[in-house]
Motif scaffolding. Sequence first.
Motif, PDB file in Angstrom:
ATOM      1  N   UNK A 271       0.812  -1.213   0.000  1.00  0.00           N
ATOM      2  CA  UNK A 271       0.000   0.000   0.000  1.00  0.00           C
ATOM      3  C   UNK A 271       0.847   1.266   0.000  1.00  0.00           C
ATOM      4  N   UNK A 272       1.985   1.281   0.651  1.00  0.00           N
ATOM      5  CA  UNK A 272       2.830   2.472   0.662  1.00  0.00           C
ATOM      6  C   UNK A 272       3.406   2.756  -0.723  1.00  0.00           C
ATOM      7  N   UNK A 273       3.751   1.700  -1.455  1.00  0.00           N
ATOM      8  CA  UNK A 273       4.364   1.882  -2.774  1.00  0.00           C
ATOM      9  C   UNK A 273       3.373   2.350  -3.828  1.00  0.00           C
ATOM     10  N   UNK A 274       2.082   2.288  -3.531  1.00  0.00           N
ATOM     11  CA  UNK A 274       1.082   2.824  -4.461  1.00  0.00           C
ATOM     12  C   UNK A 274       0.471   4.118  -3.914  1.00  0.00           C
ATOM     13  N   UNK A 275       1.164   4.742  -2.967  1.00  0.00           N
ATOM     14  CA  UNK A 275       0.747   6.049  -2.480  1.00  0.00           C
ATOM     15  C   UNK A 275      -0.363   6.048  -1.447  1.00  0.00           C
ATOM     16  N   UNK A 276      -0.536   4.926  -0.734  1.00  0.00           N
ATOM     17  CA  UNK A 276      -1.574   4.828   0.298  1.00  0.00           C
ATOM     18  C   UNK A 276      -0.949   4.362   1.616  1.00  0.00           C
ATOM     19  N   UNK A 277      -0.058   5.170   2.199  1.00  0.00           N
ATOM     20  CA  UNK A 277       0.713   4.708   3.354  1.00  0.00           C
ATOM     21  C   UNK A 277      -0.040   4.710   4.682  1.00  0.00           C
ATOM     22  N   UNK A 278      -1.208   5.316   4.740  1.00  0.00           N
ATOM     23  CA  UNK A 278      -1.874   5.488   6.030  1.00  0.00           C
ATOM     24  C   UNK A 278      -3.015   4.502   6.200  1.00  0.00           C
ATOM     25  N   UNK A 279      -2.956   3.762   7.319  1.00  0.00           N
ATOM     26  CA  UNK A 279      -4.060   2.883   7.727  1.00  0.00           C
ATOM     27  C   UNK A 279      -4.678   3.467   8.989  1.00  0.00           C
ATOM     28  N   UNK A 280      -5.980   3.633   8.949  1.00  0.00           N
ATOM     29  CA  UNK A 280      -6.713   4.149  10.093  1.00  0.00           C
ATOM     30  C   UNK A 280      -7.728   3.096  10.507  1.00  0.00           C
ATOM     31  N   UNK A 281      -7.784   2.817  11.794  1.00  0.00           N
ATOM     32  CA  UNK A 281      -8.785   1.908  12.323  1.00  0.00           C
ATOM     33  C   UNK A 281      -9.864   2.770  12.966  1.00  0.00           C
ATOM     34  N   UNK A 282     -11.063   2.669  12.441  1.00  0.00           N
ATOM     35  CA  UNK A 282     -12.173   3.476  12.944  1.00  0.00           C
ATOM     36  C   UNK A 282     -13.191   2.565  13.615  1.00  0.00           C
ATOM     37  N   UNK A 283     -13.485   2.872  14.872  1.00  0.00           N
ATOM     38  CA  UNK A 283     -14.548   2.179  15.603  1.00  0.00           C
ATOM     39  C   UNK A 283     -15.800   3.013  15.470  1.00  0.00           C
ATOM     40  N   UNK A 284     -16.865   2.391  15.005  1.00  0.00           N
ATOM     41  CA  UNK A 284     -18.108   3.114  14.740  1.00  0.00           C
ATOM     42  C   UNK A 284     -19.220   2.554  15.608  1.00  0.00           C
ATOM     43  N   UNK A 285     -19.934   3.457  16.245  1.00  0.00           N
ATOM     44  CA  UNK A 285     -21.112   3.086  17.027  1.00  0.00           C
ATOM     45  C   UNK A 285     -22.324   3.679  16.329  1.00  0.00           C
ATOM     46  N   UNK A 286     -23.342   2.843  16.153  1.00  0.00           N
ATOM     47  CA  UNK A 286     -24.587   3.308  15.544  1.00  0.00           C
ATOM     48  C   UNK A 286     -25.559   3.764  16.632  1.00  0.00           C
ATOM     49  N   UNK A 287     -26.504   4.602  16.234  1.00  0.00           N
ATOM     50  CA  UNK A 287     -27.528   5.052  17.180  1.00  0.00           C
ATOM     51  C   UNK A 287     -28.409   3.893  17.628  1.00  0.00           C
ATOM     52  N   UNK A 288     -28.726   3.006  16.670  1.00  0.00           N
ATOM     53  CA  UNK A 288     -29.552   1.823  16.950  1.00  0.00           C
ATOM     54  C   UNK A 288     -28.930   0.632  16.233  1.00  0.00           C
ATOM     55  N   UNK A 289     -29.165  -0.549  16.777  1.00  0.00           N
ATOM     56  CA  UNK A 289     -28.624  -1.756  16.163  1.00  0.00           C
ATOM     57  C   UNK A 289     -29.732  -2.606  15.541  1.00  0.00           C
ATOM     58  N   UNK A 290     -30.723  -1.963  14.973  1.00  0.00           N
ATOM     59  CA  UNK A 290     -31.776  -2.702  14.276  1.00  0.00           C
ATOM     60  C   UNK A 290     -31.243  -3.236  12.951  1.00  0.00           C
TER      61      UNK A 290
END
Length: 164
Positions: free
Chosen positions: A61-80
Amino acid sequence: MADRKLDDIDRRILAALQADGRMTAQQLADRVGLSPSPCARRVRLLEEAGVVKGYVAVIDQAKVGLPISVFASVKLERQREDDLDRFSQAVARWPEVVDCYLMTGQRDYLLRIVVSDLESYERFIKDKLTRLDGVASIESSFALGQVKRSHALPILQPSYKRTD
């Protein structure tokens, strides 16, 4: 194949394909100890059963110009169910999200997002993730480095299933 277990030869074929999906049928047959015709038949059956889902090139991924990995934790308002489905369908359309897991615990989803720079991540958050109805909160963690990444499953490892 769907209703029978993988045998030792199937597992050796899968392990070999994970190590090198571009090897020839002859090389694969030699590696697993079969003649080419029965080996090719087994590979075809593994593909038809969906055990082998496809073949890909592993890109740095770095060699194709995408060096950053972000881990995003997402909480929803409802889990329906409809909320979960809407979120999953949106994420499936976003190429920046390379991994997404429905989770147990405090957060509903864990995403791995790959971008070129911090500004790209900010645009992704503002233009996509926060505009999705039902998102209650997002927590981002930036990867400083990669210690291990594997695309290979531990096919030849002993099973940890209970046998009683």
